[in-house]
Design an enzyme around this catalytic site. Sequence first.
Site, PDB file in Angstrom:
ATOM      1  N   GLY A  18       0.858  -1.197   0.000  1.00  0.00           N
ATOM      2  CA  GLY A  18       0.000   0.000   0.000  1.00  0.00           C
ATOM      3  C   GLY A  18       0.889   1.239   0.000  1.00  0.00           C
ATOM      4  O   GLY A  18       0.545   2.297   0.519  1.00  0.00           O
ATOM      5  N   ALA A  19       2.074   1.086  -0.620  1.00  0.00           N
ATOM      6  CA  ALA A  19       3.152   2.080  -0.474  1.00  0.00           C
ATOM      7  C   ALA A  19       2.935   3.364  -1.259  1.00  0.00           C
ATOM      8  O   ALA A  19       3.638   4.343  -1.024  1.00  0.00           O
ATOM      9  CB  ALA A  19       4.483   1.451  -0.893  1.00  0.00           C
ATOM     10  N   GLY A  21       0.099   5.044  -1.237  1.00  0.00           N
ATOM     11  CA  GLY A  21      -1.031   5.763  -0.643  1.00  0.00           C
ATOM     12  C   GLY A  21      -0.613   6.905   0.260  1.00  0.00           C
ATOM     13  O   GLY A  21       0.575   7.255   0.365  1.00  0.00           O
ATOM     14  N   GLY A  22      -1.638   7.470   0.911  1.00  0.00           N
ATOM     15  CA  GLY A  22      -1.422   8.621   1.785  1.00  0.00           C
ATOM     16  C   GLY A  22      -0.460   8.324   2.920  1.00  0.00           C
ATOM     17  O   GLY A  22       0.379   9.166   3.268  1.00  0.00           O
ATOM     18  N   ILE A  23      -0.566   7.167   3.537  1.00  0.00           N
ATOM     19  CA  ILE A  23       0.385   6.761   4.570  1.00  0.00           C
ATOM     20  C   ILE A  23       1.633   6.175   3.915  1.00  0.00           C
ATOM     21  O   ILE A  23       2.759   6.471   4.318  1.00  0.00           O
ATOM     22  CB  ILE A  23      -0.225   5.682   5.500  1.00  0.00           C
ATOM     23  CG1 ILE A  23      -1.415   6.250   6.269  1.00  0.00           C
ATOM     24  CG2 ILE A  23       0.821   5.130   6.466  1.00  0.00           C
ATOM     25  CD1 ILE A  23      -2.271   5.191   6.944  1.00  0.00           C
ATOM     26  N   GLY A  24       1.404   5.341   2.895  1.00  0.00           N
ATOM     27  CA  GLY A  24       2.503   4.571   2.315  1.00  0.00           C
ATOM     28  C   GLY A  24       3.675   5.422   1.866  1.00  0.00           C
ATOM     29  O   GLY A  24       4.835   5.065   2.096  1.00  0.00           O
ATOM     30  N   ASP A  44       2.113  -1.723  -4.400  1.00  0.00           N
ATOM     31  CA  ASP A  44       0.760  -1.131  -4.420  1.00  0.00           C
ATOM     32  C   ASP A  44       0.117  -1.542  -5.740  1.00  0.00           C
ATOM     33  O   ASP A  44       0.781  -2.098  -6.626  1.00  0.00           O
ATOM     34  CB  ASP A  44       0.839   0.414  -4.303  1.00  0.00           C
ATOM     35  CG  ASP A  44      -0.467   1.029  -3.781  1.00  0.00           C
ATOM     36  OD1 ASP A  44      -1.547   0.722  -4.335  1.00  0.00           O
ATOM     37  OD2 ASP A  44      -0.402   1.808  -2.825  1.00  0.00           O
ATOM     38  N   ASP A 161      -1.872   6.168  18.649  1.00  0.00           N
ATOM     39  CA  ASP A 161      -2.570   6.514  19.896  1.00  0.00           C
ATOM     40  C   ASP A 161      -1.558   6.936  20.963  1.00  0.00           C
ATOM     41  O   ASP A 161      -1.827   7.828  21.767  1.00  0.00           O
ATOM     42  CB  ASP A 161      -3.382   5.306  20.391  1.00  0.00           C
ATOM     43  CG  ASP A 161      -4.344   4.816  19.329  1.00  0.00           C
ATOM     44  OD1 ASP A 161      -5.026   5.659  18.733  1.00  0.00           O
ATOM     45  OD2 ASP A 161      -4.395   3.596  19.077  1.00  0.00           O
ATOM     46  N   HIS A 188      -7.585  -0.240  18.831  1.00  0.00           N
ATOM     47  CA  HIS A 188      -7.406   1.014  18.092  1.00  0.00           C
ATOM     48  C   HIS A 188      -8.723   1.469  17.477  1.00  0.00           C
ATOM     49  O   HIS A 188      -8.906   1.410  16.263  1.00  0.00           O
ATOM     50  CB  HIS A 188      -6.321   0.864  17.009  1.00  0.00           C
ATOM     51  CG  HIS A 188      -6.183   2.103  16.163  1.00  0.00           C
ATOM     52  ND1 HIS A 188      -5.686   3.285  16.663  1.00  0.00           N
ATOM     53  CD2 HIS A 188      -6.520   2.360  14.876  1.00  0.00           C
ATOM     54  CE1 HIS A 188      -5.718   4.206  15.726  1.00  0.00           C
ATOM     55  NE2 HIS A 188      -6.228   3.660  14.624  1.00  0.00           N
ATOM     56  N   MET A 238       0.570   9.231  11.087  1.00  0.00           N
ATOM     57  CA  MET A 238       0.569   7.758  11.044  1.00  0.00           C
ATOM     58  C   MET A 238       1.869   7.223  10.464  1.00  0.00           C
ATOM     59  O   MET A 238       2.391   6.197  10.897  1.00  0.00           O
ATOM     60  CB  MET A 238      -0.625   7.253  10.225  1.00  0.00           C
ATOM     61  CG  MET A 238      -0.720   5.741  10.172  1.00  0.00           C
ATOM     62  SD  MET A 238      -0.896   5.023  11.819  1.00  0.00           S
ATOM     63  CE  MET A 238       0.437   3.848  11.840  1.00  0.00           C
TER      64      MET A 238
HETATM   65  P1  NAD Z   1      -4.990   5.744   0.875  1.00  0.00           P
HETATM   66  O1  NAD Z   1      -6.244   5.464   0.138  1.00  0.00           O
HETATM   67  O2  NAD Z   1      -4.344   7.065   0.687  1.00  0.00           O
HETATM   68  O3  NAD Z   1      -3.900   4.641   0.517  1.00  0.00           O
HETATM   69  C1  NAD Z   1      -4.183   3.282   0.544  1.00  0.00           C
HETATM   70  C2  NAD Z   1      -3.359   2.604  -0.516  1.00  0.00           C
HETATM   71  O4  NAD Z   1      -3.629   1.211  -0.475  1.00  0.00           O
HETATM   72  C3  NAD Z   1      -3.674   3.078  -1.959  1.00  0.00           C
HETATM   73  O5  NAD Z   1      -2.492   3.525  -2.610  1.00  0.00           O
HETATM   74  C4  NAD Z   1      -4.250   1.832  -2.619  1.00  0.00           C
HETATM   75  O6  NAD Z   1      -3.933   1.726  -4.005  1.00  0.00           O
HETATM   76  C5  NAD Z   1      -3.579   0.732  -1.801  1.00  0.00           C
HETATM   77  N1  NAD Z   1      -4.260  -0.559  -1.930  1.00  0.00           N
HETATM   78  C6  NAD Z   1      -5.581  -0.836  -1.928  1.00  0.00           C
HETATM   79  N2  NAD Z   1      -5.779  -2.148  -2.110  1.00  0.00           N
HETATM   80  C7  NAD Z   1      -4.551  -2.718  -2.225  1.00  0.00           C
HETATM   81  C8  NAD Z   1      -4.103  -4.030  -2.444  1.00  0.00           C
HETATM   82  N3  NAD Z   1      -4.958  -5.056  -2.562  1.00  0.00           N
HETATM   83  N4  NAD Z   1      -2.790  -4.242  -2.523  1.00  0.00           N
HETATM   84  C9  NAD Z   1      -1.907  -3.223  -2.379  1.00  0.00           C
HETATM   85  N5  NAD Z   1      -2.275  -1.950  -2.191  1.00  0.00           N
HETATM   86  C10 NAD Z   1      -3.591  -1.711  -2.118  1.00  0.00           C
HETATM   87  O7  NAD Z   1      -5.289   5.456   2.425  1.00  0.00           O
HETATM   88  P2  NAD Z   1      -4.372   5.860   3.692  1.00  0.00           P
HETATM   89  O8  NAD Z   1      -4.767   7.192   4.172  1.00  0.00           O
HETATM   90  O9  NAD Z   1      -2.965   5.573   3.369  1.00  0.00           O
HETATM   91  O10 NAD Z   1      -4.918   4.792   4.780  1.00  0.00           O
HETATM   92  C11 NAD Z   1      -4.690   3.424   4.608  1.00  0.00           C
HETATM   93  C12 NAD Z   1      -5.325   2.617   5.742  1.00  0.00           C
HETATM   94  O11 NAD Z   1      -4.689   2.910   6.987  1.00  0.00           O
HETATM   95  C13 NAD Z   1      -6.799   2.910   5.963  1.00  0.00           C
HETATM   96  O12 NAD Z   1      -7.496   1.709   6.199  1.00  0.00           O
HETATM   97  C14 NAD Z   1      -6.818   3.754   7.218  1.00  0.00           C
HETATM   98  O13 NAD Z   1      -8.031   3.669   7.924  1.00  0.00           O
HETATM   99  C15 NAD Z   1      -5.682   3.139   7.989  1.00  0.00           C
HETATM  100  N6  NAD Z   1      -5.109   3.954   9.057  1.00  0.00           N
HETATM  101  C16 NAD Z   1      -4.731   3.324  10.205  1.00  0.00           C
HETATM  102  C17 NAD Z   1      -4.148   4.024  11.241  1.00  0.00           C
HETATM  103  C18 NAD Z   1      -3.707   3.329  12.503  1.00  0.00           C
HETATM  104  O14 NAD Z   1      -3.448   4.008  13.493  1.00  0.00           O
HETATM  105  N7  NAD Z   1      -3.565   2.030  12.529  1.00  0.00           N
HETATM  106  C19 NAD Z   1      -3.943   5.399  11.094  1.00  0.00           C
HETATM  107  C20 NAD Z   1      -4.331   6.024   9.922  1.00  0.00           C
HETATM  108  C21 NAD Z   1      -4.924   5.280   8.902  1.00  0.00           C
HETATM  109  C1  LMR Z   2      -6.429   7.259  13.182  1.00  0.00           C
HETATM  110  O1  LMR Z   2      -6.492   6.934  14.373  1.00  0.00           O
HETATM  111  O2  LMR Z   2      -6.123   8.413  12.813  1.00  0.00           O
HETATM  112  C2  LMR Z   2      -6.665   6.220  12.126  1.00  0.00           C
HETATM  113  O3  LMR Z   2      -7.144   5.039  12.682  1.00  0.00           O
HETATM  114  C3  LMR Z   2      -7.498   6.702  11.003  1.00  0.00           C
HETATM  115  C4  LMR Z   2      -8.926   6.966  11.395  1.00  0.00           C
HETATM  116  O4  LMR Z   2      -9.811   6.443  10.727  1.00  0.00           O
HETATM  117  O5  LMR Z   2      -9.169   7.729  12.319  1.00  0.00           O
END
Ligand code: NAD
Ligand code: LMR
Length: 327
Positions: A18-19, A21-24, A44, A161, A188, A238
């Site tokens: 998922g590299a 993406g917004g976090i990746g 990704d 967190d 979480h 994140m």
């Molecule tokens: P995003 O949409 O910007 O990026 C996600 C990426 O995942 C995209 O580039 C997408 O193409 C890729 N993706 C989707 N399906 C895929 C697959 N099968 N194989 C490989 N890549 C795939 O989203 P984001 O903002 O980066 O958030 C990603 C996830 O992290 C969300 O589920 C979000 O809720 C979660 N998140 C968790 C925490 C935490 O504290 N654990 C914090 C923030 C976000």
């Molecule tokens: C967070 O804690 O920021 C993440 O889990 C993303 C969300 O959905 O809040």
Amino acid sequence: KPRSNSSFFIASKVAVLGAAGGIGQPLSLLLKLNKDVTGLSLYDLRGTPGVAADLSHIPTNSKVTGYTPEKGGLKEALAGVEVVVIPAGVPRKPGMTRDDLFNTNASIVRDLAKGIAEFAPKAKVLIISNPVNSTVPIVAEVLKSKGVYDPKKVFGVTTLDVIRASRFISEVKGTNPAEETVTVVGGHSGHTIVPLISQSGHPDISGETLDALVNRIQFGGDEVVKAKDGAGSATLSMAQAGARFAGSLLKAAKGETVVEPTYVESPLFKDQGVDYFSSKVTLGPEGVKEIHPLGKLNAYEEKLIATALEDLKKNIKKGVDFVAQNP
Ligand code: NAD
Ligand code: LMR
């Protein structure tokens, strides 16, 4: 001169699924800057060749390679990795809970876990994709079904967190956030996030100030979701949290003792039917070395834990049932 354990060179290849993406992307940047990382695999659905080419110009030692599903990309990305970090999946929009992401993200995480079982069965797996309370059991169930599950190696990343708690408590007390440590346990999402303020440096915080602080830590994610107004959830904080946790595992692999709260299969509340729980964990070369008990809680925190356990039980069952019904 004798060399300390921590100066031994250990090959530490990290994959980010998922590299692009917004976090990746920022997570991959921070991992590229980490000298303990010797190789970085970026996977990704699309976009990773560009992200990898961009990062590869940064003059640190790691080699960065981008992969997409074409030409066996997942297999290539996972070859020889020590740590796999998974931020793949959709983020929340205002008005949604993390559980609302389950229908989309459960199958994404399940399928990536199948790849890990096949191509990197010994890797440590760090799950960021929400809802973490359920996606961690999903990964564990898939690995179990393939006969390669090691509970020491599957982690839900709850570090965001923890970093929020130190920041928010510093705002209440006017202190330096870098020097604040607050243990956050449970899971979480919302009420499953339980900060143990009585064990922080400020056990005096009480009354409405305590209620507001706990609420802000539990619902900190919503602040970002609201401010981004439909464009997603926390990505930069994140990335910092994910890079810190991955970095801690790499330090532990070199023999350093590192303690981090993380959501793992845990004995702490198994007698109450809750198989996964986040608490302080000592990390070692194999992953989980020791799961710490919660320590002394006050009545306020006991109540927060009781509420968290109710939600966690449902979230965990949902993940386990999903894999049983959709293997
Ligand atoms: P995003 O949409 O910007 O990026 C996600 C990426 O995942 C995209 O580039 C997408 O193409 C890729 N993706 C989707 N399906 C895929 C697959 N099968 N194989 C490989 N890549 C795939 O989203 P984001 O903002 O980066 O958030 C990603 C996830 O992290 C969300 O589920 C979000 O809720 C979660 N998140 C968790 C925490 C935490 O504290 N654990 C914090 C923030 C976000
Ligand atoms: C967070 O804690 O920021 C993440 O889990 C993303 C969300 O959905 O809040």
